[in-house]
Design a protein around this motif. Structure first.
Motif, PDB file in Angstrom:
ATOM      1  N   GLU A  76       0.839  -1.199   0.000  1.00  0.00           N
ATOM      2  CA  GLU A  76       0.000   0.000   0.000  1.00  0.00           C
ATOM      3  C   GLU A  76       0.874   1.249   0.000  1.00  0.00           C
ATOM      4  O   GLU A  76       1.836   1.351   0.765  1.00  0.00           O
ATOM      5  N   ASN A  78       1.853   4.498   1.156  1.00  0.00           N
ATOM      6  CA  ASN A  78       1.581   5.203   2.406  1.00  0.00           C
ATOM      7  C   ASN A  78       1.704   6.714   2.258  1.00  0.00           C
ATOM      8  O   ASN A  78       0.946   7.474   2.861  1.00  0.00           O
ATOM      9  N   ARG A  79       2.679   7.155   1.409  1.00  0.00           N
ATOM     10  CA  ARG A  79       2.898   8.593   1.289  1.00  0.00           C
ATOM     11  C   ARG A  79       3.484   8.923  -0.076  1.00  0.00           C
ATOM     12  O   ARG A  79       4.357   8.208  -0.576  1.00  0.00           O
ATOM     13  N   GLU A  96       6.608   6.352  -0.647  1.00  0.00           N
ATOM     14  CA  GLU A  96       6.973   5.185   0.164  1.00  0.00           C
ATOM     15  C   GLU A  96       5.738   4.339   0.457  1.00  0.00           C
ATOM     16  O   GLU A  96       4.611   4.832   0.517  1.00  0.00           O
ATOM     17  N   LEU A  97       6.005   3.048   0.617  1.00  0.00           N
ATOM     18  CA  LEU A  97       4.948   2.096   0.938  1.00  0.00           C
ATOM     19  C   LEU A  97       4.790   1.985   2.454  1.00  0.00           C
ATOM     20  O   LEU A  97       5.663   2.413   3.221  1.00  0.00           O
ATOM     21  N   ASP A  98       3.691   1.395   2.862  1.00  0.00           N
ATOM     22  CA  ASP A  98       3.515   1.044   4.276  1.00  0.00           C
ATOM     23  C   ASP A  98       4.584  -0.003   4.616  1.00  0.00           C
ATOM     24  O   ASP A  98       4.578  -1.121   4.107  1.00  0.00           O
ATOM     25  N   ASN A  99       5.532   0.351   5.461  1.00  0.00           N
ATOM     26  CA  ASN A  99       6.690  -0.519   5.710  1.00  0.00           C
ATOM     27  C   ASN A  99       6.822  -0.938   7.176  1.00  0.00           C
ATOM     28  O   ASN A  99       7.924  -1.254   7.636  1.00  0.00           O
ATOM     29  N   ARG A 100       5.713  -0.989   7.899  1.00  0.00           N
ATOM     30  CA  ARG A 100       5.783  -1.401   9.304  1.00  0.00           C
ATOM     31  C   ARG A 100       6.286  -2.838   9.433  1.00  0.00           C
ATOM     32  O   ARG A 100       7.097  -3.147  10.315  1.00  0.00           O
ATOM     33  N   THR A 168      10.789  -0.321  -0.010  1.00  0.00           N
ATOM     34  CA  THR A 168       9.506   0.351   0.238  1.00  0.00           C
ATOM     35  C   THR A 168       9.601   1.843  -0.080  1.00  0.00           C
ATOM     36  O   THR A 168       8.583   2.544  -0.018  1.00  0.00           O
ATOM     37  N   GLU A 185      -2.312   8.133  -2.843  1.00  0.00           N
ATOM     38  CA  GLU A 185      -1.969   7.464  -1.596  1.00  0.00           C
ATOM     39  C   GLU A 185      -3.029   6.438  -1.219  1.00  0.00           C
ATOM     40  O   GLU A 185      -4.218   6.613  -1.514  1.00  0.00           O
ATOM     41  N   HIS A 186      -2.570   5.333  -0.571  1.00  0.00           N
ATOM     42  CA  HIS A 186      -3.397   4.217  -0.099  1.00  0.00           C
ATOM     43  C   HIS A 186      -3.852   3.272  -1.218  1.00  0.00           C
ATOM     44  O   HIS A 186      -4.562   2.313  -0.938  1.00  0.00           O
ATOM     45  N   GLN A 188      -2.660   0.427  -4.133  1.00  0.00           N
ATOM     46  CA  GLN A 188      -1.620  -0.594  -4.178  1.00  0.00           C
ATOM     47  C   GLN A 188      -0.594  -0.266  -5.254  1.00  0.00           C
ATOM     48  O   GLN A 188      -0.937   0.134  -6.362  1.00  0.00           O
TER      49      GLN A 188
END
Length: 355
Positions: A76, A78-79, A96-100, A168, A185-186, A188
């Motif tokens: 996803e 993210n920003r 950048e992707l959601d990288n948690r 990411t 954003e958000h 894929q």
């Protein structure tokens, strides 16, 4: 008596009409203006001199650096840090992707690497080495205890996790302008569709085509005048940096021209008019105004002792204002520059002495 009167009347009336028609016909045959003025012309002596040959063609501007940027893994978005038309410097993060998850994997890998390093140091001491000093034991022994401690596996796992985390981020490989950014954003990230296109438009290039017969007039490093069709008041100077060594089926050769674009007025895909100039020595150069057409042929009038002399000429080269004559004239001839449209051979002319 009445009959005699009518007869005389008709006779004199007929004479009147006859002489009136004769007078009218003479009047109609007079030339307009009635006075025959000698044409006043401007003349110029021609000499052999350099001729500025101009090859003209069209081309399309292209950014020399243009890259479609892709994320290296899905996820996803993210920003998005820079929208379309933004100028980004090399190395800046565009999105950048959601990288948690990737951050956690890096932390886990770091823990495993610390654990392997601890075991490695313990084995190092057990084999007679000094604490944290891998040079205190033989290299063969060090290699064995690195394998026993899973040091290599932990190091590789850490590097892999760090690469996954770096993937990411979408970074600019060079300074340029972001174009064709369509996603938000958000959404894929796609591995098959580019996230955006990065264009370095500080240096542009134009591909143009010239005739095979014109190839001898073009060389690498030659300066070229460029005028974008979008701007009437902007002109650029470029240089030829590539000549494709192949003639296509239409008898054309591709050349590429590099242009500096400091003010960023030139866009990728713009149409431009191109003028390639080369100086040719020892040419009989005359202004185009001296040329007239008679029966489909080029004619130049020379001035000789008050008379206009008609000469058929052959043209070897021409540019926007002048022509180079290959046949029909000689150096030293005085040619008539204007007032020549209605001249004939051996027509009397006067020289315009006004400066």
């Amino acid at each position: 008596m009445q009959t005699t009167f009518l007869t005389y009347f008709n006779f004199y009336f007929s004479l009147f009409l006859f002489f009136s028609c004769q007078k009218s016909e003479k009047t109609n045959n007079l030339p307009i203006g009635s006075s025959h003025k000698v044409p006043v012309v401007k003349i110029q002596q021609i000499q052999s001199k350099p001729f500025l040959l101009q090859l003209q063609t069209n081309g399309i501007t292209k950014a020399q650096q243009q890259t479609q940027l892709f994320f290296k893994q899905t996820g996803e978005i993210n920003r998005i840090n820079f929208p379309n038309t933004s100028v980004v410097s090399a190395g800046r993060i565009i999105a950048e992707l959601d990288n948690r998850k990737e951050k956690l994997l890096v932390l886990q890998a770091q823990d495993q690497f610390k654990k392997a390093s601890f075991i490695l140091n313990k084995l190092l001491i057990e084999y007679g080495g000094k604490d944290l000093d891998t040079l205190s034991i033989p290299s063969r022994v060090l290699e064995n205890i690195k394998i026993q401690s899973a040091y290599y596996e932990a190091r590789t796992a850490l590097r892999h996790a760090q690469v996954q985390y770096e993937n990411t981020f979408l970074k600019a490989p060079y300074t340029g302008v972001i174009t064709n950014l369509k996603t938000k954003e958000h959404n894929q990230a796609s591995l098959s569709e580019p996230f955006c296109t990065l264009i370095n438009n500080s240096i542009m290039a134009i591909e143009a085509f010239i005739l095979e017969s014109e190839l001898s007039y073009v060389q690498i490093g030659q300066s070229v005048k460029i005028k974008p069709l979008a701007y009437k008041d902007k002109n650029y100077i470029g240089k030829v940096y590539e000549i494709n060594p192949q003639v296509n089926q239409q008898g054309l050769v591709s050349i590429k021209i590099r242009i500096q674009n400091p003010n960023k007025y030139l866009f990728d895909g713009m149409n431009a008019h191109i003028v390639i100039e080369k100086s040719l020595s020892n040419q009989l150069v005359i202004p185009k105004s001296a040329i007239v057409e008679r029966s489909g042929r080029k004619v130049v009038f020379t001035y000789e002792k008050g008379l206009a002399k008609w000469h058929y000429v052959s043209i070897s080269h021409e540019n926007e204002t002048h022509m180079a004559i290959s046949e029909g004239l000689n150096a030293g001839n005085w040619i008539i520059l204007d007032g020549n449209l209605n001249l004939g051979h051996d027509a009397k002319v006067e020289i315009n002495k006004d400066k």
